[in-house]
Design an enzyme around this catalytic site. Sequence first.
Site, short mmCIF file in Angstrom:
data_model
loop_
_atom_site.label_atom_id
_atom_site.label_comp_id
_atom_site.label_asym_id
_atom_site.label_seq_id
_atom_site.Cartn_x
_atom_site.Cartn_y
_atom_site.Cartn_z
N ASP A 1 -13.50 85.18 54.75
CA ASP A 1 -14.17 86.02 55.75
C ASP A 1 -15.21 85.19 56.50
OD1 ASP A 1 -14.84 89.03 56.56
OD2 ASP A 1 -16.71 87.91 56.39
N LYS B 1 -14.70 87.60 63.41
CA LYS B 1 -15.36 88.75 64.05
C LYS B 1 -15.84 88.41 65.44
CE LYS B 1 -17.09 89.75 59.40
NZ LYS B 1 -17.56 88.47 58.83
P1 NDP Z 1 -23.65 88.27 48.51
O1 NDP Z 1 -23.94 89.61 47.96
O2 NDP Z 1 -22.27 87.74 48.47
O3 NDP Z 1 -24.64 87.28 47.78
C1 NDP Z 1 -24.69 85.90 48.07
C2 NDP Z 1 -25.87 85.35 47.27
O4 NDP Z 1 -25.63 85.53 45.88
C3 NDP Z 1 -26.08 83.86 47.50
O5 NDP Z 1 -27.48 83.64 47.45
C4 NDP Z 1 -25.40 83.24 46.29
O6 NDP Z 1 -26.03 82.02 45.93
C5 NDP Z 1 -25.63 84.27 45.22
N1 NDP Z 1 -24.55 84.29 44.24
C6 NDP Z 1 -23.23 84.29 44.48
N2 NDP Z 1 -22.53 84.32 43.34
C7 NDP Z 1 -23.44 84.32 42.34
C8 NDP Z 1 -23.33 84.32 40.94
N3 NDP Z 1 -22.14 84.33 40.33
N4 NDP Z 1 -24.47 84.31 40.20
C9 NDP Z 1 -25.67 84.31 40.80
N5 NDP Z 1 -25.83 84.31 42.14
C10 NDP Z 1 -24.73 84.31 42.90
O7 NDP Z 1 -24.23 88.29 50.00
P2 NDP Z 1 -23.79 87.87 51.47
O8 NDP Z 1 -24.77 88.50 52.36
O9 NDP Z 1 -23.56 86.44 51.59
O10 NDP Z 1 -22.40 88.63 51.69
C11 NDP Z 1 -21.13 88.10 51.38
C12 NDP Z 1 -20.28 88.00 52.61
O11 NDP Z 1 -20.24 89.24 53.30
C13 NDP Z 1 -20.82 87.04 53.66
O12 NDP Z 1 -20.60 85.68 53.33
C14 NDP Z 1 -20.04 87.48 54.87
O13 NDP Z 1 -18.72 86.99 54.84
C15 NDP Z 1 -20.08 88.99 54.69
N6 NDP Z 1 -21.20 89.61 55.42
C16 NDP Z 1 -20.89 90.35 56.54
C17 NDP Z 1 -21.88 90.94 57.29
C18 NDP Z 1 -21.50 91.73 58.48
O14 NDP Z 1 -22.39 92.09 59.26
N7 NDP Z 1 -20.24 92.05 58.67
C19 NDP Z 1 -23.30 90.80 56.94
C20 NDP Z 1 -23.54 90.04 55.72
C21 NDP Z 1 -22.51 89.48 55.01
P3 NDP Z 1 -25.39 80.56 46.14
O15 NDP Z 1 -24.65 80.56 47.45
O16 NDP Z 1 -26.58 79.67 46.13
O17 NDP Z 1 -24.47 80.31 44.96
#
Ligand code: NDP
Length: 273
Positions: free
Chosen positions: A43, A73
């Site tokens: 995504d 998007k």
């Molecule tokens: P998430 O809920 O996926 O959380 C991501 C965070 O959690 C990062 O800081 C990551 O750290 C941490 N994390 C991931 N896996 C673990 C784990 N196993 N243990 C501990 N910490 C973890 O949030 P996002 O906001 O990134 O959402 C995911 C996706 O949703 C986005 O990448 C995007 O594709 C989509 N999105 C869409 C939006 C929209 O407007 N349509 C808005 C926001 C997101 P680290 O990377 O350091 O491992």
Amino acid sequence: MSELTLNNGVTIPQLGFGVFQVPPEDTQRIVEDALEAGYRHIDTAAAYRNEAGVGAALAASGIPRKEIFVTTKLRNGEQGRAQEAFQNSRKALGLDVVDLYLIHWPVPSQGLYAQAWKEMERLYNNNQVRAIGVSNFLAEHLDSLLESAEIVPAVNQIELHPSYQQAGLAAKCRSLGIAVEAYSPLGQGGDLNGHAVTAIAQAHNATTAQVVLAWHLAAGNIVIPKSATASRIRENFAASSLVLTDEELESIGALESGARLGSDPAVASFTQM
Ligand code: NDP
């Protein structure tokens, strides 16, 4: 990996990989890590400025194109020129056909999303995208869109995690045949430390992230966790084999706090340019 069937018959891997806030220069490597871990659904968005990195990883992987599902998007500031914006995304990704194209935000103050949807319908009818959908659409935006839409969106990608579940909106989407795709599914990490998920994780010898993802999968959500950390990328993918009890699912469902992390779609008006 479990697949869901969208309202036009296209199938989508239920657990995907999100690349919001993945820096462009790191994107190829991180998406390669995700593909290596087993993800077959990526995504991205024009606004993330990392479509080219996603495309480079897809090309380098050697995985047959039809085995990977790619979403991108339409930027808010490009709702008035969706055809051109789409061609730029398609080229950056290096793809002939995009699997799912979403209107990123409704931006009601612009008054353009219904017009943009007509252009999305044209892309779909011209076989340039396999499915079209929306993101951050509240009930009022869906109702308004459906007044003039010829195609019902396949997906609504919305903020959804244990502490912010948008249950009413999710139910409305499902009743309309619109699949619910959960963004920020881990609450950007904030939903991973509470007592309930920690206790469930211990009971299953799993991690709290796996527990939260298993909860989404059990609810029928499409889910797209992001991680830039190879070990977490693998850990999150393994959530698909974790099955929680009804009681455990209910205790996670009770974590609703009503606190949104992202912007309010009713008023968000940034251009993403
Ligand atoms: P998430 O809920 O996926 O959380 C991501 C965070 O959690 C990062 O800081 C990551 O750290 C941490 N994390 C991931 N896996 C673990 C784990 N196993 N243990 C501990 N910490 C973890 O949030 P996002 O906001 O990134 O959402 C995911 C996706 O949703 C986005 O990448 C995007 O594709 C989509 N999105 C869409 C939006 C929209 O407007 N349509 C808005 C926001 C997101 P680290 O990377 O350091 O491992």
